[in-house]
Write an enzyme that holds these catalytic residues in place. Structure first.
Site, mmCIF file in Angstrom:
data_model
loop_
_atom_site.group_PDB
_atom_site.id
_atom_site.type_symbol
_atom_site.label_atom_id
_atom_site.label_comp_id
_atom_site.label_asym_id
_atom_site.label_seq_id
_atom_site.Cartn_x
_atom_site.Cartn_y
_atom_site.Cartn_z
ATOM 1 N N ASP A 14 0.909 -1.128 -0.067
ATOM 2 C CA ASP A 14 -0.023 -0.012 -0.098
ATOM 3 C C ASP A 14 0.804 1.152 0.012
ATOM 4 O O ASP A 14 0.448 2.229 -0.485
ATOM 5 C CB ASP A 14 -1.199 -0.081 1.142
ATOM 6 C CG ASP A 14 -0.360 0.535 2.375
ATOM 7 O OD1 ASP A 14 0.782 0.047 2.619
ATOM 8 O OD2 ASP A 14 -1.010 1.206 3.070
ATOM 9 N N HIS A 70 -5.718 6.244 0.314
ATOM 10 C CA HIS A 70 -6.347 5.331 1.349
ATOM 11 C C HIS A 70 -5.416 5.536 2.465
ATOM 12 O O HIS A 70 -5.748 5.357 3.669
ATOM 13 C CB HIS A 70 -6.666 4.069 1.020
ATOM 14 C CG HIS A 70 -7.582 3.339 1.826
ATOM 15 N ND1 HIS A 70 -7.031 2.406 2.898
ATOM 16 C CD2 HIS A 70 -8.676 3.678 2.229
ATOM 17 C CE1 HIS A 70 -7.980 2.098 3.363
ATOM 18 N NE2 HIS A 70 -9.108 2.707 3.385
ATOM 19 N N CYS A 71 -3.914 5.399 2.170
ATOM 20 C CA CYS A 71 -2.871 5.206 3.254
ATOM 21 C C CYS A 71 -2.912 6.739 4.020
ATOM 22 O O CYS A 71 -2.449 6.667 5.246
ATOM 23 C CB CYS A 71 -1.592 5.361 2.632
ATOM 24 S SG CYS A 71 -1.180 3.921 1.724
ATOM 25 N N VAL A 72 -3.385 7.899 3.634
ATOM 26 C CA VAL A 72 -3.247 9.003 4.384
ATOM 27 C C VAL A 72 -4.502 9.530 4.729
ATOM 28 O O VAL A 72 -4.653 10.686 5.133
ATOM 29 C CB VAL A 72 -2.598 10.151 3.457
ATOM 30 C CG1 VAL A 72 -1.281 9.507 3.032
ATOM 31 C CG2 VAL A 72 -3.452 10.417 2.035
#
Length: 389
Positions: free
Chosen positions: A3, A380-382
Site C-alpha cells: 500500500d 487510502h494510506c493518508v
C-alpha cells in the site's frame, strides 16, 4: 502489491519501497522483518461467533462519515528537503478534494500548522493538539467503531513504525489523541498493526496479509489464531480471510488495502496485474483473487470478486520499473470515491469507469499524487474515516 507503493527516479529523497537500505536497518532488524509465522498457502480461514447485537463494530468505509482525519508531514529527516514540498502539495490536494464532500481535520505540528492551513485552504480544519511524525493516518489513527444505537468508540492498533522501521514517537500517540479530540472512549487492541493492514466489510468479515501482521516485527510469539482473535475482537468481526502477502519488500510488509478491498458484504475487489507481469506483487494479487473467489463471508455467503485492472507500467508517468501504481488504494467518503491516476490514459479512464460502476451515485475523483507515491503511499494510506454514530 503493497500500500505504500510508488517509486520515481526523477525526485530525490528516501524511498519507502527500498526501506531496508534507506533506513540502514540492522541485520537483526532485517531478519525480524523477514520472519513470519503460519504462511501455509491458503491456510484454514477459521470463523468465530458473530458479535452480539448492539456490540461495537467497525462499519464499512462507505457508511456515512462525520469527518476524515489526516496528518501533515513536515520532517525533512523522513522525506528529504526536495521531496517534502511535493508530498505536502499532494496531501493538501487530497484534503481539499475530500473537503468538498465532508469535513476534514488535519493534525499538524505547531511549527508547520500555518503552512498546512495556507496550502489546505479554509475548508480544512488544522489542529495542533495531536502532534505527528508523518502523514500515514490510515496506519497511525484510531479505528472508529459504532454500536448502531448512537454510540462511538475507538481502538488503537499500537502503531510501532511498521516493525520499528521508522521513527514514531509522536505517531504512536496519534490514535489516543484523536479519540480524545473526538470524545470517543479509547481502548488498545491486543495486537500491533496498522489500519492499512486490515479490510472490513462492516458485517463481520475481515481480510489481511500474514506478511504484515503474523510477523515478529509486530507481534513476536503470537500465532495466527491468536492474532485472528485479537483482530475480530478489535473490529467486532467473526472471520478473517488471510493472504500470504509479500514480506520484507516494502515498509508495510504488504498491506492489503492497495490490492484487495471490500465493496459490500459478500463483494470484494482485487486490482489485477497485466497478464505479462510476473513479479512478487503480481503473483500476490493473483493469489488474493483466487483465495477470495474460494471464500465465504462470516455469514457463509459466497464471495463475489470484481477485478480492477492495473496500469501498464510502460505507459505511466514514472519510468521506474519498481513503481507500483494502485488504483485500489482509493478512499470512499460521503458522496465520492477519491482515487489516483498515473498517466496511462487508457488504464486511468478504465479505472474511473470501473469505480463509477462499482460505486453508483458517487463522484469519482482522480488525482495526480505521484509525489506522495514517490515516498511509497496512496490516498487510502493518508486518510482515516470517523463514521457517524
Amino acid at each position: 502489491m503493497n500500500d505504500h507503493v510508488v517509486d520515481r527516479p526523477s525526485v530525490s529523497g528516501p524511498n519507502r519501497r527500498r526501506f531496508l537500505a534507506a533506513t540502514g536497518l540492522t541485520a537483526v532488524g532485517a531478519a525480524l522483518a523477514a520472519a513470519t509465522q503460519g504462511r501455509a498457502g491458503a491456510a484454514p480461514r477459521t470463523q468465530r461467533t458473530a458479535a452480539p447485537a448492539g456490540a461495537f463494530t467497525v462499519p464499512a468505509e462507505d457508511a456515512p462519515h462525520t469527518r476524515t482525519w489526516m496528518a501533515w508531514p513536515d520532517s525533512t529527516t523522513i522525506w528529504g528537503r526536495s521531496l517534502l514540498a511535493g508530498v505536502q502539495a499532494d496531501i493538501a490536494l487530497i484534503a481539499r478534494t475530500v473537503a468538498k464532500y465532508e469535513p476534514v481535520v488535519m493534525c499538524a505540528n505547531s511549527a508547520s500548522a500555518a503552512k498546512a492551513r495556507s496550502m489546505c485552504g479554509a475548508f480544512v480544519t488544522v489542529i495542533t493538539s495531536v502532534p505527528v511524525d508523518d502523514c500515514w493516518m490510515r496506519d497511525t489513527g484510531p479505528v472508529f467503531r459504532t454500536d448502531g444505537a448512537g454510540g462511538l468508540d475507538a481502538v488503537g492498533l499500537n502503531f510501532n513504525g511498521w516493525g520499528n522501521k521508522q521513527t514514531h514517537a509522536k505517531d504512536a500517540r496519534v490514535a489516543a489523541g484523536i479519540a480524545s479530540y473526538a470524545k470517543a472512549a479509547y481502548t488498545s487492541a491486543a495486537l500491533v498493526g496498522e489500519g492499512g493492514a486490515v479490510e472490513q466489510d462492516g458485517r463481520g468479515t475481515l481480510m489481511a496479509t500474514r506478511s504484515s501482521l503474523v510477523n515478529r516485527n509486530r507481534n513476536p510469539g503470537k500465532t495466527q489464531r491468536q492474532l485472528e482473535t485479537a483482530l475480530c475482537d478489535a473490529y467486532g468481526a467473526s472471520k478473517v480471510i488471510w493472504f500470504d502477502g509479500v514480506n520484507g519488500q516494502d515498509i508495510t510488509d504488504d498491506h492489503v488495502d492497495a490490492t484487495s478491498r471490500f465493496l459490500a458484504p459478500g463483494e470484494a475487489l482485487v486490482q489485477m496485474p497485466l497478464a505479462s507481469d510476473n513479479d512478487v506483487y503480481a503473483k500476490d494479487a493473483r493469489q488474493q483473487y483466487r483465495i477470495l473467489t474460494e471464500s465465504t463471508t462470516s455469514a457463509g455467503a459466497p464471495m463475489g470478486v470484481a477485478q480492477l485492472q492495473g496500469p501498464d507500467y510502460g505507459r505511466i508517468r514514472s519510468g521506474d520499473p519498481e513503481f507500483l501504481a494502485s488504483y485500489a488504494n482509493y478512499y470512499v467518503c460521503n458522496g465520492a470515491v477519491i482515487s489516483a491516476q498515473f498517466g496511462d490514459t487508457g488504464a486511468d479512464t478504465a479505472a474511473r469507469a470501473t469505480l463509477g460502476r462499482l460505486f453508483p451515485g458517487r463522484t469519482v475523483e482522480q488525482l495526480d499524487i505521484d509525489r506522495l507515491g514517490t515516498g511509497g503511499g496512496g490516498i487510502h494510506c493518508v486518510t482515516q474515516q470517523q463514521p457517524r454514530p
